[in-house]
Design a protein around this motif. Structure first.
Motif, mmCIF file in Angstrom:
data_model
loop_
_atom_site.group_PDB
_atom_site.id
_atom_site.type_symbol
_atom_site.label_atom_id
_atom_site.label_comp_id
_atom_site.label_asym_id
_atom_site.label_seq_id
_atom_site.Cartn_x
_atom_site.Cartn_y
_atom_site.Cartn_z
ATOM 1 N N ASP A 1 0.840 -1.183 0.000
ATOM 2 C CA ASP A 1 0.000 0.000 0.000
ATOM 3 C C ASP A 1 0.878 1.236 0.000
ATOM 4 O OD1 ASP A 1 -2.114 -1.693 0.125
ATOM 5 O OD2 ASP A 1 -2.609 -1.334 2.230
ATOM 6 N N LEU B 1 -7.521 2.631 -3.280
ATOM 7 C CA LEU B 1 -8.008 2.142 -1.986
ATOM 8 C C LEU B 1 -8.913 3.147 -1.275
ATOM 9 C CD1 LEU B 1 -4.779 0.465 -0.549
ATOM 10 C CD2 LEU B 1 -6.713 -0.641 -1.664
ATOM 11 N N ASP C 1 -12.128 3.963 -1.690
ATOM 12 C CA ASP C 1 -13.414 3.372 -1.260
ATOM 13 C C ASP C 1 -13.199 2.352 -0.159
ATOM 14 O OD1 ASP C 1 -14.701 4.928 -3.088
ATOM 15 O OD2 ASP C 1 -14.873 3.367 -4.622
ATOM 16 N N TYR C 2 -12.087 1.598 -0.299
ATOM 17 C CA TYR C 2 -11.794 0.577 0.712
ATOM 18 C C TYR C 2 -11.528 1.229 2.064
ATOM 19 C CZ TYR C 2 -9.162 -3.033 3.186
ATOM 20 O OH TYR C 2 -8.706 -3.917 4.107
ATOM 21 N N HIS C 3 -10.715 2.281 2.030
ATOM 22 C CA HIS C 3 -10.424 2.970 3.282
ATOM 23 C C HIS C 3 -11.674 3.632 3.847
ATOM 24 C CE1 HIS C 3 -5.754 3.320 3.089
ATOM 25 N NE2 HIS C 3 -6.194 2.112 2.782
ATOM 26 N N ALA D 1 -14.661 2.537 3.386
ATOM 27 C CA ALA D 1 -15.456 1.423 3.935
ATOM 28 C C ALA D 1 -14.929 1.003 5.291
ATOM 29 C CB ALA D 1 -15.443 0.242 2.967
#
Length: 802
Positions: A210, A245, A247-249, A251
């Motif tokens: 990341d 990332l 949207d992932y973060h 979320a």
């Protein structure tokens, strides 16, 4: 022209098809490879024009080509063609054609070399398709794909990369990839590549990590970078796949917020929440559960649930084990008494087996509600439902519920109904608080007299029930006597001595009834019989009970009859004694019930006079009387008044005068045609309402008469203050008028009535002798069977017409 043997063998051995042509393009030699290529045998092709081996679209082109060759207009050596050939079956295929010129002796020859390009073209097409597919995949990828060379320069940049980083492809190609990174990452990037190229130690290739990306506008975002390597045109390239990332973060942040919120919600619930594993060990407990048990989180987690319950461990294991073992049971509810330090709250637990994977199924989730207060409230509600709130005795429902178990196995007992006489006056004079104090004291005295072996209840405002094990007459009389004297002892209310009179009725089990629910009614019937006979105590008597039922049946039936307009009126004529002419009528109500048959007025009138039904019957008869007055007036040129009896309680209704005058107005009748007859009781202690009604009616023209005079009061002095017009002498006086005493009394009545300006009507005249004496004494009017029985309205109209 012949090809040499060696030359021919060389030609036939060649992998490419070799065809020797003359100057006109005719085939002179056809190699074995040509036979295989075109599917034709050499002898069949000799002397044939070369164009037959080509697809029709190329034939003329080849013919023209040879013409140019002969004319020296077309170069030969080094010239190649790509044409479409055709084999024996007519199948076409791509073919490379190379033609070279040669001279053999004096002949000019052309050597054509033919090669099938099908496989080569297929490979080229496959390669092109692969490249197109790769390009499509590259551009269609959701993630950004970036290719750089060993110097870190961008070589490829797909559409997703453009969207992610905000650059157009043309803006980044051949620029260092570090422009897509924040400074912290950019300044180390090239060093990473150099280190890898020099040592072969990969810090990111094939691993992925990341990192932070930077857009054209300078904004930064988290991304996951996966790097691979590949060779292209003998040069090493690195392929980076960048997954956004953000949207992932987001979320993850939302999940963290949601988890925190969920925990706050779960922990803030007043409902207890826990989870237990297959050993019933607590794996989760919210704050409400901790607070209820007075335990910390550490003291609860890992401890079996049954350690905190007073119930048997085996019982809890068996019960909750149903959820772990059974496939058709998903939920169960159980009450547990929890062992808390200062109390033992009752908790109603609902356990469910969560759905989902096996790990979740290995636990039960419990929702518990502290129902201690609810249970207390339920017990209180049960108490209130079965007890009187003022005295604490049973109420009627509680009494009946307790009676069955209390008398179980008892061969005989008695039920006593106690009614406090005129208790309503206590409330009216001293207030309800004082009245409640009196009720409490009466309840205490009843319990003291009847003892603990009896059941006592307050079933009404001033009514009590007692079930006593005494059943012998002597014992019952002793108990009821002590109740009369004990309750009747004076008590102090607002500083004044007050004594309570009672009426008591007694019913026996099983002598009077074996039905427990019927016994209180029988005791009440006996009490009412005692009041009717003005006695203090009465035992249940079937004859008196039958009479009571008869009165109740009549009362209920009359209610229905009035609603159904069944009762009717008859008119009894009133005659002017001197002239013998009819001077008016009295309306008499008659009732034939469909079930009870004819009910005499002497039976139902006394009943209605002491109930609210009297007012309904009065108004019903007034409507019928007004209709009769209107009927008589329409058929006779001499309209006469009709008298209607009004019950005494009704005359105390302030709305009575307005109702009567309203009926007269609605029927458009002269008020002088209606007379109202009242008994003496109305006038003995007249209140303001009675006086107002009398004034309003007489002012409007309605005549008022005293009915049944002489039966209710012995003094005649009250007549001077009455607002009446007529005095009707009761039949009992008329019956005695032929005697000396009767004559004297009636003469006195007539003289006093005349002195006050009242007309005198004698009722119940049945003989000519009575009529003659009444005329002699100065009576004005008379009615009775001698003159006429009560007749229907139509007959009365006919009588006036004759």
């Amino acid at each position: 022209m012949q090809v040499g043997e060696i030359t021919q063998k060389l030609i036939d051995a060649a992998s490419d098809a070799i065809i020797i042509l003359d100057g006109h393009g005719h085939i002179r030699h056809f190699s074995s490879s040509a036979e295989n290529l075109f599917g034709l045998e050499a002898p069949a092709c000799l002397d044939q024009h070369f164009s037959l081996l080509l697809a029709p679209k190329h034939r003329q082109e080849v013919v023209d080509c040879f013409t140019e060759l002969r004319n020296g207009e077309h170069p030969l050596n080094g010239v190649g063609y790509q044409v479409t050939a055709q084999d024996r079956q007519g199948n076409t295929f791509p073919m490379s054609l190379e033609i070279g010129e040669a001279k053999l002796e004096e002949h000019r020859l052309f050597i054509s070399v033919c090669r099938d390009l099908s496989a080569e073209r297929d490979a080229t097409d496959r390669q092109r398709s692969a490249e197109n597919l790769n390009r499509a995949l590259f551009e269609a990828a959701v993630d950004a794909i970036i290719t750089i060379d060993a110097r870190g320069h961008i070589r490829m940049f797909n559409q997703a990369a453009e969207s992610l980083f905000g650059y157009q492809r043309s803006e980044v190609l051949d620029r260092n990839v570090s422009l897509l990174m924040p400074d912290h990452y950019a300044k180390h990037h090239d060093a990473y590549i150099d280190n890898y190229l020099r040592t072969g130690e990969a810090r990111i290739i094939g691993i992925g990590r990341d990192v932070v990306g930077q857009r054209k506008d300078g904004s930064r975002f988290p991304l996951h970078l996966s790097v691979g390597e590949a060779w292209h045109h003998n040069e090493k390239h690195f392929i980076g796949i960048c997954h956004n990332l953000s949207d992932y973060h987001d979320a993850l942040r939302k999940l963290a917020v949601a988890e925190k919120r969920y925990k706050e919600i779960v922990h803030s619930q007043t409902q207890m929440i826990c989870r237990v594993d297959t050993d019933l060990k607590i794996t989760f407990a919210n704050r409400s559960f901790m607070k209820c048990l007075g335990k910390s989180h550490g003291e609860l987690i890992g401890t079996p649930l049954y350690r905190f319950a007073t119930e048997n461990e085996a019982a809890i294991r068996d019960l909750l084990g149903q959820l772990f073992d059974a496939t058709d049971v998903q939920q169960l509810t159980v009450k547990m008494t929890m062992a808390a330090p200062s109390r033992k709250p009752q908790v109603e637990w609902t356990f469910t087996r969560p759905g989902g994977n096996d790990d979740e199924a290995a636990e039960l989730q419990g929702f518990g509600v502290d129902i201690s207060e609810m249970e207390d409230a339920r017990r209180e509600a049960d108490y209130l439902r079965n007890h009187d709130t003022i005295t604490g005795l049973y109420n009627k429902q509680g009494f009946m519920n307790a009676l069955a178990s209390w008398t179980s196995g008892v061969p005989a007992f008695s039920v006593i109904h106690i009614d406090l006489e005129n208790f309503g006056l206590v409330n009216q004079r001293h207030g309800f608080d004082s009245g409640n104090s009196v009720l409490n004291e009466v309840a205490r005295r009843i319990q003291s007299i009847t003892g603990n072996t009896s059941l006592a209840a307050r079933i009404g405002a001033d009514d009590f029930l007692v079930a006593s094990l005494v059943s012998r007459l002597r014992e019952v009389r002793d108990v009821t006597g002590r109740l009369v004297s004990g309750i009747g002892r004076s008590l102090l209310v607002d500083g004044q001595d007050l004594s309570i009179d009672v009426a008591i009725g007694v019913a026996f089990y099983p002598e009077d009834s074996k039905d427990l629910h019927r016994l209180p009614d029988l005791a009440e019937s006996a009490m009412k019989d005692a009041r009717t006979r003005r006695e203090t105590i009465a035992l249940f008597n079937r004859e008196s009970h039958s009479q009571l039922h008869r009165r109740l049946d009549i009362e209920q039936a009359l209610k229905r009859a009035i609603e159904d307009r069944i009762p009717h009126i008859l008119l009894q004529p009133k005659y002017d004694i001197p002239s013998g002419r009819i001077s008016g009528f009295e309306a008499l109500v008659r009732w034939q019930d469909p079930e009870l048959g004819f009910i005499s007025p002497a039976e139902f009138i006394p009943l209605v006079e002491h109930s609210r039904l009297g007012q309904r019957l009065d108004r019903y008869v007034i409507r019928l009387a007004c209709a009769a007055i209107g009927r008589i007036a329409s058929l006779s040129d001499r309209p006469l008044p009709v008298a209607v009896n009004i019950t005494a309680p009704h005359f105390s209704n302030p709305e009575l005068a307005g109702f009567i005058l309203g009926q007269l107005e609605a029927a458009r009748l002269d008020p002088r045609l209606l007379e109202i007859e009242l008994t003496e009781g109305v006038f003995l202690a007249p209140n303001d309402t009675v006086t107002n009604n009398l004034s309003a009616l007489r002012k409007a023209g309605v005549k008022v008469a005293i009915d049944d005079f002489g039966t209710g009061y012995s003094s005649l002095s009250y007549l001077k203050n009455l607002q009446v017009d007529e005095l009707k002498v009761d039949k009992s006086f008329t019956d005695e008028v032929a005697t000396s005493t009767g004559r004297t009394v009636l003469q006195a009545v007539v003289l006093i009535a005349k002195a006050f300006g009242l007309k005198v009507t004698a009722e119940g005249v049945e003989t000519q002798q009575q009529l003659a004496i009444l005329e002699e004494l100065g009576c004005d009017l008379a009615q009775g069977f001698l003159l006429s029985k009560p007749i229907p309205v139509e007959d009365a109209c006919q009588l006036l017409q004759n």
